[in-house]
Design a protein around this motif. Structure first.
Motif, mmCIF file in Angstrom:
data_model
loop_
_atom_site.group_PDB
_atom_site.id
_atom_site.type_symbol
_atom_site.label_atom_id
_atom_site.label_comp_id
_atom_site.label_asym_id
_atom_site.label_seq_id
_atom_site.Cartn_x
_atom_site.Cartn_y
_atom_site.Cartn_z
ATOM 1 N N CYS A 1 0.796 -1.344 -0.224
ATOM 2 C CA CYS A 1 -0.081 -0.186 0.009
ATOM 3 C C CYS A 1 1.068 0.666 0.382
ATOM 4 O O CYS A 1 1.580 1.652 0.480
ATOM 5 C CB CYS A 1 -0.989 -0.174 1.120
ATOM 6 N N ILE A 2 0.541 2.160 -1.034
ATOM 7 C CA ILE A 2 0.888 3.361 -0.796
ATOM 8 C C ILE A 2 0.795 5.222 -0.472
ATOM 9 O O ILE A 2 -0.599 5.078 -0.999
ATOM 10 C CB ILE A 2 1.669 3.400 -2.543
ATOM 11 N N LYS A 3 1.588 5.485 0.417
ATOM 12 C CA LYS A 3 0.733 6.229 0.931
ATOM 13 C C LYS A 3 1.059 7.768 0.982
ATOM 14 O O LYS A 3 0.326 9.058 1.164
ATOM 15 C CB LYS A 3 0.441 6.738 2.281
ATOM 16 N N GLU A 4 1.991 7.667 -0.201
ATOM 17 C CA GLU A 4 2.743 9.029 -0.705
ATOM 18 C C GLU A 4 1.704 9.763 -1.216
ATOM 19 O O GLU A 4 0.671 9.460 -2.268
ATOM 20 C CB GLU A 4 3.598 8.982 -0.855
ATOM 21 N N GLY A 5 2.225 11.009 -2.022
ATOM 22 C CA GLY A 5 1.884 11.437 -2.912
ATOM 23 C C GLY A 5 0.637 10.945 -4.380
ATOM 24 O O GLY A 5 1.376 9.422 -4.858
ATOM 25 N N TYR A 6 -0.071 11.454 -5.544
ATOM 26 C CA TYR A 6 -0.627 10.504 -6.217
ATOM 27 C C TYR A 6 0.662 10.713 -7.405
ATOM 28 O O TYR A 6 0.304 9.662 -7.710
ATOM 29 C CB TYR A 6 -1.752 11.245 -7.121
ATOM 30 N N GLN A 7 1.359 11.522 -7.991
ATOM 31 C CA GLN A 7 2.690 11.341 -8.874
ATOM 32 C C GLN A 7 3.433 9.867 -8.787
ATOM 33 O O GLN A 7 4.050 9.750 -8.932
ATOM 34 C CB GLN A 7 3.367 12.761 -8.830
ATOM 35 N N VAL A 8 4.211 9.853 -7.273
ATOM 36 C CA VAL A 8 4.394 8.828 -6.552
ATOM 37 C C VAL A 8 4.084 7.451 -6.747
ATOM 38 O O VAL A 8 4.243 6.494 -7.529
ATOM 39 C CB VAL A 8 5.291 8.712 -5.465
ATOM 40 N N ARG A 9 2.146 7.401 -6.554
ATOM 41 C CA ARG A 9 1.873 6.535 -6.939
ATOM 42 C C ARG A 9 1.465 6.147 -8.193
ATOM 43 O O ARG A 9 1.847 4.522 -8.503
ATOM 44 C CB ARG A 9 0.368 6.482 -6.163
ATOM 45 N N ILE A 10 1.694 6.886 -9.262
ATOM 46 C CA ILE A 10 1.474 6.732 -10.778
ATOM 47 C C ILE A 10 3.115 6.169 -10.989
ATOM 48 O O ILE A 10 2.494 4.654 -11.511
ATOM 49 C CB ILE A 10 0.723 7.790 -11.796
ATOM 50 N N ASP A 11 3.880 6.459 -10.648
ATOM 51 C CA ASP A 11 4.919 6.358 -11.318
ATOM 52 C C ASP A 11 5.681 4.662 -11.020
ATOM 53 O O ASP A 11 6.167 4.411 -11.451
ATOM 54 C CB ASP A 11 6.536 7.191 -10.434
ATOM 55 N N LEU A 12 5.381 4.555 -9.337
ATOM 56 C CA LEU A 12 5.991 3.402 -9.055
ATOM 57 C C LEU A 12 4.460 1.891 -9.844
ATOM 58 O O LEU A 12 4.929 1.434 -10.091
ATOM 59 C CB LEU A 12 5.606 3.231 -7.660
ATOM 60 N N LEU A 13 3.428 2.574 -9.776
ATOM 61 C CA LEU A 13 2.283 1.905 -9.927
ATOM 62 C C LEU A 13 3.205 1.795 -12.219
ATOM 63 O O LEU A 13 3.033 0.213 -12.642
ATOM 64 C CB LEU A 13 1.364 2.094 -10.758
ATOM 65 N N ASP A 14 3.578 2.427 -12.432
ATOM 66 C CA ASP A 14 4.717 2.439 -13.959
ATOM 67 C C ASP A 14 5.467 1.668 -13.698
ATOM 68 O O ASP A 14 6.210 0.296 -14.676
ATOM 69 C CB ASP A 14 4.801 3.192 -14.464
ATOM 70 N N TRP A 15 5.763 1.823 -12.872
ATOM 71 C CA TRP A 15 7.532 0.475 -12.509
ATOM 72 C C TRP A 15 7.228 -1.109 -11.911
ATOM 73 O O TRP A 15 7.935 -1.756 -12.520
ATOM 74 C CB TRP A 15 8.289 1.167 -11.155
ATOM 75 N N PHE A 16 6.161 -1.382 -11.097
ATOM 76 C CA PHE A 16 5.373 -2.673 -11.399
ATOM 77 C C PHE A 16 5.464 -3.165 -12.247
ATOM 78 O O PHE A 16 5.795 -4.243 -12.527
ATOM 79 C CB PHE A 16 3.861 -2.364 -10.363
ATOM 80 N N GLU A 17 4.748 -2.125 -13.180
ATOM 81 C CA GLU A 17 4.162 -2.882 -14.657
ATOM 82 C C GLU A 17 5.553 -3.164 -15.782
ATOM 83 O O GLU A 17 5.472 -4.472 -15.645
ATOM 84 C CB GLU A 17 3.325 -1.905 -15.185
ATOM 85 N N ALA A 18 6.240 -2.616 -15.110
ATOM 86 C CA ALA A 18 7.973 -3.125 -16.355
ATOM 87 C C ALA A 18 8.326 -3.766 -15.292
ATOM 88 O O ALA A 18 8.963 -5.081 -15.618
ATOM 89 C CB ALA A 18 8.900 -1.507 -15.630
ATOM 90 N N GLN A 19 8.075 -4.075 -14.353
ATOM 91 C CA GLN A 19 8.807 -5.351 -13.832
ATOM 92 C C GLN A 19 8.075 -6.464 -13.704
ATOM 93 O O GLN A 19 8.217 -7.701 -14.405
ATOM 94 C CB GLN A 19 8.672 -4.841 -12.177
ATOM 95 N N HIS A 20 6.857 -6.347 -14.047
ATOM 96 C CA HIS A 20 5.366 -7.697 -14.549
ATOM 97 C C HIS A 20 5.660 -8.289 -15.876
ATOM 98 O O HIS A 20 6.711 -9.305 -16.336
ATOM 99 C CB HIS A 20 4.711 -7.489 -14.142
ATOM 100 N N GLN A 21 6.756 -6.959 -16.900
ATOM 101 C CA GLN A 21 6.471 -7.250 -18.327
ATOM 102 C C GLN A 21 7.960 -8.047 -18.916
ATOM 103 O O GLN A 21 7.953 -8.522 -19.536
ATOM 104 C CB GLN A 21 6.766 -5.996 -18.691
ATOM 105 N N SER A 22 9.041 -7.682 -17.807
ATOM 106 C CA SER A 22 10.260 -8.397 -17.668
ATOM 107 C C SER A 22 10.255 -9.576 -17.059
ATOM 108 O O SER A 22 11.418 -9.819 -17.149
ATOM 109 C CB SER A 22 11.752 -7.493 -17.069
ATOM 110 N N GLY A 23 9.260 -9.711 -16.242
ATOM 111 C CA GLY A 23 9.255 -11.578 -15.883
ATOM 112 C C GLY A 23 10.240 -11.170 -14.113
ATOM 113 O O GLY A 23 9.767 -12.457 -13.516
ATOM 114 N N GLN A 24 9.976 -10.268 -13.521
ATOM 115 C CA GLN A 24 11.776 -9.810 -12.246
ATOM 116 C C GLN A 24 9.720 -9.991 -11.471
ATOM 117 O O GLN A 24 9.031 -9.512 -11.243
ATOM 118 C CB GLN A 24 11.761 -8.724 -12.510
#
Length: 62
Positions: free
Chosen positions: A14-37
């Motif tokens: 769960c992410i409590k910090e600001g909206y932009q951080v949340r969106i950027d972190l979701l993008d990072w999660f997606e990249a991790q998922h796409q790379s199979g990590q």
């Protein structure tokens, strides 16, 4: 209209910090998922801290 709700199955991700951080972190999660990590909670916390620091550096001008 507001931000989309993001559901996670582990409370540790769960992410409590600001909206932009949340969106950027979701993008990072997606990249991790796409790379199979598999992402650990520690990796997510570290990335969140990194993104929050960058966000504060850029936008906390007061």
């Amino acid at each position: 209209m507001g931000a989309a709700k993001v559901m996670v199955s582990k409370r540790e991700f769960c992410i409590k910090e600001g909206y932009q951080v949340r969106i950027d972190l979701l993008d990072w999660f997606e990249a991790q998922h796409q790379s199979g990590q598999k992402t650990t909670v520690e990796q997510a916390r570290n990335k969140q801290s990194e993104l929050l620091a960058k966000y504060k550096e850029r936008f906390d001008l007061l």
